[in-house]
Design a protein around this motif. Structure first.
Motif, PDB file in Angstrom:
ATOM      1  N   ARG A  47       0.905  -1.216  -0.048  1.00  0.00           N
ATOM      2  CA  ARG A  47      -0.018   0.024  -0.097  1.00  0.00           C
ATOM      3  C   ARG A  47       0.876   1.175  -0.106  1.00  0.00           C
ATOM      4  NH1 ARG A  47      -4.048   2.601   4.431  1.00  0.00           N
ATOM      5  NH2 ARG A  47      -4.492   4.182   3.434  1.00  0.00           N
ATOM      6  N   TYR A  48       1.644   1.294   0.879  1.00  0.00           N
ATOM      7  CA  TYR A  48       2.874   2.497   0.978  1.00  0.00           C
ATOM      8  C   TYR A  48       3.963   2.241   0.059  1.00  0.00           C
ATOM      9  CZ  TYR A  48       0.040   2.743   5.026  1.00  0.00           C
ATOM     10  OH  TYR A  48      -1.087   2.846   6.108  1.00  0.00           O
ATOM     11  N   LEU A  49       4.245   3.250  -0.573  1.00  0.00           N
ATOM     12  CA  LEU A  49       5.139   3.338  -1.896  1.00  0.00           C
ATOM     13  C   LEU A  49       6.672   4.042  -1.360  1.00  0.00           C
ATOM     14  CD1 LEU A  49       2.855   4.841  -4.550  1.00  0.00           C
ATOM     15  CD2 LEU A  49       3.321   2.426  -3.939  1.00  0.00           C
ATOM     16  N   LYS A  50       7.626   3.551  -1.966  1.00  0.00           N
ATOM     17  CA  LYS A  50       8.932   4.325  -1.704  1.00  0.00           C
ATOM     18  C   LYS A  50       9.327   4.590  -3.236  1.00  0.00           C
ATOM     19  CE  LYS A  50      11.543  -0.022  -1.264  1.00  0.00           C
ATOM     20  NZ  LYS A  50      12.623  -0.563  -0.438  1.00  0.00           N
ATOM     21  N   SER A  51       8.442   4.330  -4.219  1.00  0.00           N
ATOM     22  CA  SER A  51       8.688   4.731  -5.520  1.00  0.00           C
ATOM     23  C   SER A  51       8.796   6.145  -5.831  1.00  0.00           C
ATOM     24  CB  SER A  51       7.900   4.050  -6.549  1.00  0.00           C
ATOM     25  OG  SER A  51       6.645   4.267  -6.620  1.00  0.00           O
ATOM     26  N   ASN A  52       9.543   6.818  -6.910  1.00  0.00           N
ATOM     27  CA  ASN A  52       9.543   7.898  -7.302  1.00  0.00           C
ATOM     28  C   ASN A  52       9.466   8.052  -8.922  1.00  0.00           C
ATOM     29  OD1 ASN A  52      10.213   9.003  -4.762  1.00  0.00           O
ATOM     30  ND2 ASN A  52      12.207   8.182  -5.379  1.00  0.00           N
ATOM     31  N   GLU A  53       8.875   9.172  -9.425  1.00  0.00           N
ATOM     32  CA  GLU A  53       8.721   9.130 -10.760  1.00  0.00           C
ATOM     33  C   GLU A  53       9.190  10.673 -11.038  1.00  0.00           C
ATOM     34  OE1 GLU A  53       4.684   8.219 -12.631  1.00  0.00           O
ATOM     35  OE2 GLU A  53       4.777   7.318 -10.636  1.00  0.00           O
ATOM     36  N   ILE A  54       9.570  10.850 -12.345  1.00  0.00           N
ATOM     37  CA  ILE A  54       9.708  12.230 -12.907  1.00  0.00           C
ATOM     38  C   ILE A  54       8.954  12.521 -14.171  1.00  0.00           C
ATOM     39  CG2 ILE A  54      11.278  13.831 -14.066  1.00  0.00           C
ATOM     40  CD1 ILE A  54      13.614  12.991 -12.255  1.00  0.00           C
ATOM     41  N   ILE A  55       8.368  13.568 -14.213  1.00  0.00           N
ATOM     42  CA  ILE A  55       7.526  13.932 -15.591  1.00  0.00           C
ATOM     43  C   ILE A  55       8.196  15.096 -16.044  1.00  0.00           C
ATOM     44  CG2 ILE A  55       5.310  14.831 -16.606  1.00  0.00           C
ATOM     45  CD1 ILE A  55       3.906  13.251 -14.519  1.00  0.00           C
ATOM     46  N   ASN A  59       8.148  17.517 -22.892  1.00  0.00           N
ATOM     47  CA  ASN A  59       8.041  16.345 -23.698  1.00  0.00           C
ATOM     48  C   ASN A  59       7.044  15.241 -23.222  1.00  0.00           C
ATOM     49  OD1 ASN A  59       9.467  14.682 -22.084  1.00  0.00           O
ATOM     50  ND2 ASN A  59      11.205  14.890 -23.333  1.00  0.00           N
ATOM     51  N   ASN A  60       6.584  15.649 -21.928  1.00  0.00           N
ATOM     52  CA  ASN A  60       5.330  14.629 -21.255  1.00  0.00           C
ATOM     53  C   ASN A  60       6.248  13.158 -20.945  1.00  0.00           C
ATOM     54  OD1 ASN A  60       3.962  17.060 -21.423  1.00  0.00           O
ATOM     55  ND2 ASN A  60       2.981  16.133 -23.312  1.00  0.00           N
ATOM     56  N   ASN A  61       7.349  13.276 -21.067  1.00  0.00           N
ATOM     57  CA  ASN A  61       7.866  11.700 -20.832  1.00  0.00           C
ATOM     58  C   ASN A  61       7.806  11.436 -19.175  1.00  0.00           C
ATOM     59  OD1 ASN A  61       8.827  11.134 -23.377  1.00  0.00           O
ATOM     60  ND2 ASN A  61      10.956  11.600 -23.184  1.00  0.00           N
ATOM     61  N   ASN A  62       7.601  10.102 -18.951  1.00  0.00           N
ATOM     62  CA  ASN A  62       7.532   9.776 -17.464  1.00  0.00           C
ATOM     63  C   ASN A  62       8.624   8.702 -17.128  1.00  0.00           C
ATOM     64  OD1 ASN A  62       6.958   8.676 -15.014  1.00  0.00           O
ATOM     65  ND2 ASN A  62       4.602   8.903 -15.552  1.00  0.00           N
ATOM     66  N   ASN A  63       9.314   8.858 -16.341  1.00  0.00           N
ATOM     67  CA  ASN A  63      10.323   7.735 -16.128  1.00  0.00           C
ATOM     68  C   ASN A  63      10.323   7.454 -14.592  1.00  0.00           C
ATOM     69  OD1 ASN A  63      11.054   7.475 -18.864  1.00  0.00           O
ATOM     70  ND2 ASN A  63      12.971   8.454 -18.683  1.00  0.00           N
ATOM     71  N   ASP A  64      10.553   6.089 -14.260  1.00  0.00           N
ATOM     72  CA  ASP A  64      11.001   5.874 -13.028  1.00  0.00           C
ATOM     73  C   ASP A  64      12.289   6.379 -12.688  1.00  0.00           C
ATOM     74  OD1 ASP A  64       8.642   4.356 -12.436  1.00  0.00           O
ATOM     75  OD2 ASP A  64       9.410   2.579 -13.599  1.00  0.00           O
ATOM     76  N   ILE A  65      12.556   6.547 -11.255  1.00  0.00           N
ATOM     77  CA  ILE A  65      13.880   7.038 -11.017  1.00  0.00           C
ATOM     78  C   ILE A  65      14.337   6.059  -9.837  1.00  0.00           C
ATOM     79  CG2 ILE A  65      13.907   9.171 -12.114  1.00  0.00           C
ATOM     80  CD1 ILE A  65      13.118  10.242  -9.120  1.00  0.00           C
ATOM     81  N   ARG A 102      17.306  14.317   2.000  1.00  0.00           N
ATOM     82  CA  ARG A 102      17.666  15.427   0.746  1.00  0.00           C
ATOM     83  C   ARG A 102      18.110  14.487  -0.329  1.00  0.00           C
ATOM     84  NH1 ARG A 102      23.163  18.723   0.612  1.00  0.00           N
ATOM     85  NH2 ARG A 102      23.988  16.652  -0.373  1.00  0.00           N
ATOM     86  N   ILE A 103      17.525  14.672  -1.523  1.00  0.00           N
ATOM     87  CA  ILE A 103      17.688  14.245  -2.874  1.00  0.00           C
ATOM     88  C   ILE A 103      18.407  15.098  -3.789  1.00  0.00           C
ATOM     89  CG2 ILE A 103      16.550  13.025  -4.734  1.00  0.00           C
ATOM     90  CD1 ILE A 103      14.226  12.584  -2.926  1.00  0.00           C
ATOM     91  N   ASP A 104      19.655  14.555  -4.344  1.00  0.00           N
ATOM     92  CA  ASP A 104      20.176  15.512  -5.321  1.00  0.00           C
ATOM     93  C   ASP A 104      19.734  15.100  -6.770  1.00  0.00           C
ATOM     94  OD1 ASP A 104      21.647  16.293  -7.306  1.00  0.00           O
ATOM     95  OD2 ASP A 104      23.814  16.168  -5.890  1.00  0.00           O
ATOM     96  N   THR A 105      19.020  15.759  -7.197  1.00  0.00           N
ATOM     97  CA  THR A 105      18.172  15.675  -8.566  1.00  0.00           C
ATOM     98  C   THR A 105      19.103  15.505  -9.714  1.00  0.00           C
ATOM     99  OG1 THR A 105      17.370  17.765  -9.058  1.00  0.00           O
ATOM    100  CG2 THR A 105      16.148  16.368  -7.453  1.00  0.00           C
ATOM    101  N   ASN A 106      20.422  16.003  -9.539  1.00  0.00           N
ATOM    102  CA  ASN A 106      21.303  16.117 -10.706  1.00  0.00           C
ATOM    103  C   ASN A 106      21.524  15.019 -11.609  1.00  0.00           C
ATOM    104  OD1 ASN A 106      21.978  18.836 -10.897  1.00  0.00           O
ATOM    105  ND2 ASN A 106      24.054  18.897 -10.224  1.00  0.00           N
ATOM    106  N   ASN A 107      21.432  13.740 -11.094  1.00  0.00           N
ATOM    107  CA  ASN A 107      21.643  12.474 -11.767  1.00  0.00           C
ATOM    108  C   ASN A 107      20.562  11.707 -11.993  1.00  0.00           C
ATOM    109  OD1 ASN A 107      24.815  13.217 -11.811  1.00  0.00           O
ATOM    110  ND2 ASN A 107      24.748  12.446  -9.511  1.00  0.00           N
ATOM    111  N   ILE A 108      19.238  12.389 -11.773  1.00  0.00           N
ATOM    112  CA  ILE A 108      18.230  11.486 -11.891  1.00  0.00           C
ATOM    113  C   ILE A 108      17.220  12.426 -12.988  1.00  0.00           C
ATOM    114  CG2 ILE A 108      18.249  10.398  -9.900  1.00  0.00           C
ATOM    115  CD1 ILE A 108      16.186  12.456  -8.925  1.00  0.00           C
ATOM    116  N   HIS A 109      17.926  13.029 -13.983  1.00  0.00           N
ATOM    117  CA  HIS A 109      16.803  13.735 -14.948  1.00  0.00           C
ATOM    118  C   HIS A 109      16.148  12.819 -15.960  1.00  0.00           C
ATOM    119  CE1 HIS A 109      20.461  13.303 -17.330  1.00  0.00           C
ATOM    120  NE2 HIS A 109      19.662  13.341 -18.428  1.00  0.00           N
TER     121      HIS A 109
END
Length: 111
Positions: A47-55, A59-65, A102-109
Motif C-alpha cells: 500500500r505504501y510506496l517508496k517509488s518516485n517518478e519524474i515527468i 515532452n511529457n515523458n514519464n520515467n521511474d527513478i 535530501r535528494i540530489d536531482t542532478n543525476n536523475i533527470h
C-alpha cells in the motif's frame, strides 16, 4: 462566465502508479519529481510506496527513478535548486517520522 476551459486544463501524462498522500516538487530542466505516497485502500502489503517518478513537462515523458530508502506517505516536500527535500510523513507501520531526506536531482533527470 465561460466555464469551458478550451484545453487550458488537460492531462499531459499519467503516473506509472496510482498515488495519494504523495508530494511533487519542481526540479531543474522543466521536470516534476513525484515522491512516495500510497496506492490502495486499507492497510496491506504494497500500500505504501517508496517509488518516485519524474515527468518532463516539455515532452511529457514519464520515467521511474531511484526509490526512496524506505516507504513514505503523507509527507511534505520542497524543491530548492537541484535538491528535493522529503520531510516527515508516515512509514510502513504508519508511525510518524521526524527525518528530513535530501535528494540530489542532478543525476536523475528524465531525458
Amino acid at each position: 462566465s465561460n466555464h469551458n476551459n478550451n484545453n487550458k486544463m488537460f492531462n499531459i501524462s499519467y503516473m506509472k502508479e496510482k498515488r495519494a498522500g504523495h508530494t511533487a516538487v519542481v526540479i531543474p530542466n522543466d521536470q516534476i519529481l513525484i515522491m512516495g505516497g500510497e496506492n490502495g485502500p486499507g492497510p496491506g502489503p504494497g500500500r505504501y510506496l517508496k517509488s518516485n517518478e519524474i515527468i518532463n513537462i516539455i515532452n511529457n515523458n514519464n520515467n521511474d527513478i531511484p526509490e526512496l530508502p524506505a516507504v513514505r506517505t503523507e509527507h511534505a516536500s520542497v524543491g530548492i535548486g537541484k535538491f528535493a527535500f522529503v520531510i516527515g510523513g508516515k512509514d510502513a507501520s504508519y508511525s510518524t517520522l521526524n527525518t528530513v531526506l535530501r535528494i540530489d536531482t542532478n543525476n536523475i533527470h528524465n531525458p
